[in-house]
Design a protein around this motif. Structure first.
Motif, PDB file in Angstrom:
ATOM      1  N   ALA A  49       0.831  -1.209   0.000  1.00 27.47           N
ATOM      2  CA  ALA A  49       0.000   0.000   0.000  1.00 27.47           C
ATOM      3  C   ALA A  49       0.863   1.256   0.000  1.00 27.47           C
ATOM      4  O   ALA A  49       0.545   2.240  -0.686  1.00 27.47           O
ATOM      5  N   GLY A  50       1.972   1.235   0.739  1.00 22.30           N
ATOM      6  CA  GLY A  50       2.881   2.373   0.758  1.00 22.30           C
ATOM      7  C   GLY A  50       3.491   2.631  -0.605  1.00 22.30           C
ATOM      8  O   GLY A  50       3.608   3.784  -1.043  1.00 22.30           O
ATOM      9  N   GLY A  51       3.904   1.571  -1.290  1.00 20.06           N
ATOM     10  CA  GLY A  51       4.462   1.728  -2.631  1.00 20.06           C
ATOM     11  C   GLY A  51       3.457   2.298  -3.615  1.00 20.06           C
ATOM     12  O   GLY A  51       3.779   3.184  -4.415  1.00 20.06           O
ATOM     13  N   ILE A  52       2.241   1.821  -3.537  1.00 17.53           N
ATOM     14  CA  ILE A  52       1.176   2.345  -4.406  1.00 17.53           C
ATOM     15  C   ILE A  52       0.883   3.797  -4.062  1.00 17.53           C
ATOM     16  O   ILE A  52       0.717   4.638  -4.951  1.00 17.53           O
ATOM     17  N   ALA A  53       0.836   4.117  -2.780  1.00 21.42           N
ATOM     18  CA  ALA A  53       0.546   5.494  -2.354  1.00 21.42           C
ATOM     19  C   ALA A  53       1.635   6.457  -2.806  1.00 21.42           C
ATOM     20  O   ALA A  53       1.338   7.561  -3.268  1.00 21.42           O
ATOM     21  N   VAL A  54       2.898   6.048  -2.692  1.00 19.60           N
ATOM     22  CA  VAL A  54       3.992   6.916  -3.132  1.00 19.60           C
ATOM     23  C   VAL A  54       3.855   7.193  -4.622  1.00 19.60           C
ATOM     24  O   VAL A  54       3.978   8.339  -5.075  1.00 19.60           O
ATOM     25  N   GLU A  55       3.605   6.165  -5.399  1.00 19.22           N
ATOM     26  CA  GLU A  55       3.495   6.353  -6.848  1.00 19.22           C
ATOM     27  C   GLU A  55       2.269   7.184  -7.215  1.00 19.22           C
ATOM     28  O   GLU A  55       2.314   8.013  -8.120  1.00 19.22           O
ATOM     29  N   ALA A  56       1.179   6.987  -6.502  1.00 25.59           N
ATOM     30  CA  ALA A  56      -0.078   7.662  -6.864  1.00 25.59           C
ATOM     31  C   ALA A  56      -0.190   9.080  -6.314  1.00 25.59           C
ATOM     32  O   ALA A  56      -0.768   9.949  -6.975  1.00 25.59           O
ATOM     33  N   PHE A  57       0.344   9.329  -5.121  1.00 24.96           N
ATOM     34  CA  PHE A  57       0.048  10.601  -4.448  1.00 24.96           C
ATOM     35  C   PHE A  57       1.256  11.490  -4.159  1.00 24.96           C
ATOM     36  O   PHE A  57       1.086  12.572  -3.609  1.00 24.96           O
ATOM     37  N   ALA A  59       3.443  12.824  -6.368  1.00 24.93           N
ATOM     38  CA  ALA A  59       3.963  13.438  -7.592  1.00 24.93           C
ATOM     39  C   ALA A  59       4.553  14.819  -7.328  1.00 24.93           C
ATOM     40  O   ALA A  59       5.561  15.187  -7.928  1.00 24.93           O
ATOM     41  N   ASP A  60       3.949  15.577  -6.442  1.00 26.88           N
ATOM     42  CA  ASP A  60       4.446  16.938  -6.179  1.00 26.88           C
ATOM     43  C   ASP A  60       5.571  16.964  -5.143  1.00 26.88           C
ATOM     44  O   ASP A  60       6.214  17.993  -4.951  1.00 26.88           O
ATOM     45  N   LEU A  61       5.843  15.854  -4.476  1.00 29.00           N
ATOM     46  CA  LEU A  61       6.889  15.807  -3.455  1.00 29.00           C
ATOM     47  C   LEU A  61       8.241  15.365  -4.008  1.00 29.00           C
ATOM     48  O   LEU A  61       9.279  15.819  -3.540  1.00 29.00           O
ATOM     49  N   PHE A  62       8.222  14.450  -4.961  1.00 27.64           N
ATOM     50  CA  PHE A  62       9.458  13.856  -5.452  1.00 27.64           C
ATOM     51  C   PHE A  62       9.559  13.984  -6.963  1.00 27.64           C
ATOM     52  O   PHE A  62       8.557  14.006  -7.671  1.00 27.64           O
ATOM     53  N   ASP A  63      10.799  14.008  -7.435  1.00 27.36           N
ATOM     54  CA  ASP A  63      11.084  13.912  -8.857  1.00 27.36           C
ATOM     55  C   ASP A  63      10.517  12.566  -9.351  1.00 27.36           C
ATOM     56  O   ASP A  63      10.528  11.588  -8.594  1.00 27.36           O
ATOM     57  N   PRO A  64      10.031  12.484 -10.584  1.00 25.42           N
ATOM     58  CA  PRO A  64       9.442  11.220 -11.048  1.00 25.42           C
ATOM     59  C   PRO A  64      10.374  10.009 -10.923  1.00 25.42           C
ATOM     60  O   PRO A  64       9.923   8.918 -10.573  1.00 25.42           O
ATOM     61  N   VAL A  65      11.661  10.189 -11.185  1.00 20.36           N
ATOM     62  CA  VAL A  65      12.597   9.060 -11.081  1.00 20.36           C
ATOM     63  C   VAL A  65      12.745   8.610  -9.622  1.00 20.36           C
ATOM     64  O   VAL A  65      12.726   7.412  -9.331  1.00 20.36           O
ATOM     65  N   LYS A  68       9.494   6.913  -8.468  1.00 19.37           N
ATOM     66  CA  LYS A  68       9.406   5.554  -8.995  1.00 19.37           C
ATOM     67  C   LYS A  68      10.371   4.622  -8.261  1.00 19.37           C
ATOM     68  O   LYS A  68      10.024   3.481  -7.953  1.00 19.37           O
ATOM     69  N   ALA A  69      11.572   5.108  -7.937  1.00 21.73           N
ATOM     70  CA  ALA A  69      12.544   4.276  -7.211  1.00 21.73           C
ATOM     71  C   ALA A  69      12.025   3.905  -5.824  1.00 21.73           C
ATOM     72  O   ALA A  69      12.131   2.740  -5.411  1.00 21.73           O
ATOM     73  N   ILE A  70      11.468   4.874  -5.117  1.00 27.38           N
ATOM     74  CA  ILE A  70      10.915   4.596  -3.781  1.00 27.38           C
ATOM     75  C   ILE A  70       9.757   3.606  -3.885  1.00 27.38           C
ATOM     76  O   ILE A  70       9.682   2.642  -3.114  1.00 27.38           O
ATOM     77  N   ALA A  71       8.867   3.831  -4.838  1.00 26.25           N
ATOM     78  CA  ALA A  71       7.720   2.934  -5.006  1.00 26.25           C
ATOM     79  C   ALA A  71       8.179   1.525  -5.349  1.00 26.25           C
ATOM     80  O   ALA A  71       7.682   0.544  -4.774  1.00 26.25           O
ATOM     81  N   ILE A  72       9.149   1.403  -6.244  1.00 25.43           N
ATOM     82  CA  ILE A  72       9.633   0.074  -6.632  1.00 25.43           C
ATOM     83  C   ILE A  72      10.317  -0.608  -5.454  1.00 25.43           C
ATOM     84  O   ILE A  72      10.123  -1.812  -5.232  1.00 25.43           O
ATOM     85  N   LEU A  73      11.112   0.128  -4.683  1.00 26.04           N
ATOM     86  CA  LEU A  73      11.742  -0.470  -3.497  1.00 26.04           C
ATOM     87  C   LEU A  73      10.692  -1.011  -2.520  1.00 26.04           C
ATOM     88  O   LEU A  73      10.823  -2.124  -2.008  1.00 26.04           O
ATOM     89  N   ILE A 124      18.038  11.493   1.483  1.00 23.64           N
ATOM     90  CA  ILE A 124      18.866  12.145   0.470  1.00 23.64           C
ATOM     91  C   ILE A 124      18.043  13.129  -0.346  1.00 23.64           C
ATOM     92  O   ILE A 124      18.470  14.270  -0.590  1.00 23.64           O
ATOM     93  N   VAL A 125      16.848  12.715  -0.738  1.00 24.09           N
ATOM     94  CA  VAL A 125      15.983  13.602  -1.528  1.00 24.09           C
ATOM     95  C   VAL A 125      15.602  14.841  -0.718  1.00 24.09           C
ATOM     96  O   VAL A 125      15.646  15.965  -1.230  1.00 24.09           O
ATOM     97  N   VAL A 126      15.247  14.661   0.538  1.00 26.70           N
ATOM     98  CA  VAL A 126      14.877  15.793   1.377  1.00 26.70           C
ATOM     99  C   VAL A 126      16.074  16.715   1.602  1.00 26.70           C
ATOM    100  O   VAL A 126      15.938  17.936   1.588  1.00 26.70           O
TER     101      VAL A 126
END
Length: 131
Positions: A49-57, A59-65, A68-73, A124-126
């Motif tokens: 659910a966390g991976g799906i939420a990161v990918e779906a919601f 978008a404005d917090l993280f760069d797309p790459v 996607k990396a966080i969601a895939i992990l 790192i992103v933050v």
């Protein structure tokens, strides 16, 4: 004479194939093992659910790459934990049936390392994100 459902030839052979020989452990231990398995499955579902939420919601917090990396992990971690939970349940059940020591849990360090990897990416992103 009818064969009780628990003693049907198909059930006995499946039990023997999965668990091997040995004696049935105390039902309380078997049920505790099952509850632990279900806890790992709940953890896996939460990561899914966390991976799906990161990918779906996110978008404005993280760069797309990065998103996607966080969601895939998270999704890969969920998949590995769900699969490993099944093997963990079987190995613990076999050990209890044979009176052997319980195997060391591979799932706990795996979850810790996976969560550390995801947290490291987020930190790192933050850290590099402009204020």
């Amino acid at each position: 004479m009818a064969v009780p459902p628990d003693q049907s030839p198909r059930r006995v052979s499946l039990t023997q194939r999965l668990l091997g020989s040995g004696t049935d452990p105390d039902p309380r231990f078997t049920l505790a093992n099952e509850r632990t398995f279900l806890a790992w499955i709940r953890t896996s579902l939460a990561l899914l659910a966390g991976g799906i939420a990161v990918e779906a919601f996110a978008a404005d917090l993280f760069d797309p790459v990065v998103r996607k990396a966080i969601a895939i992990l998270l999704l890969l971690l969920a998949m590995v934990i769900a699969g490993a939970a099944c093997f963990r349940w079987l190995s613990v059940e076999r050990a209890m049936r044979h009176g052997s020591p319980l195997p060391l849990p591979l799932l706990a360090p795996l979850l810790a390392l996976g969560a550390t990897a995801v947290a490291a990416v987020v930190v790192i992103v933050v850290a590099i994100r402009p204020a």
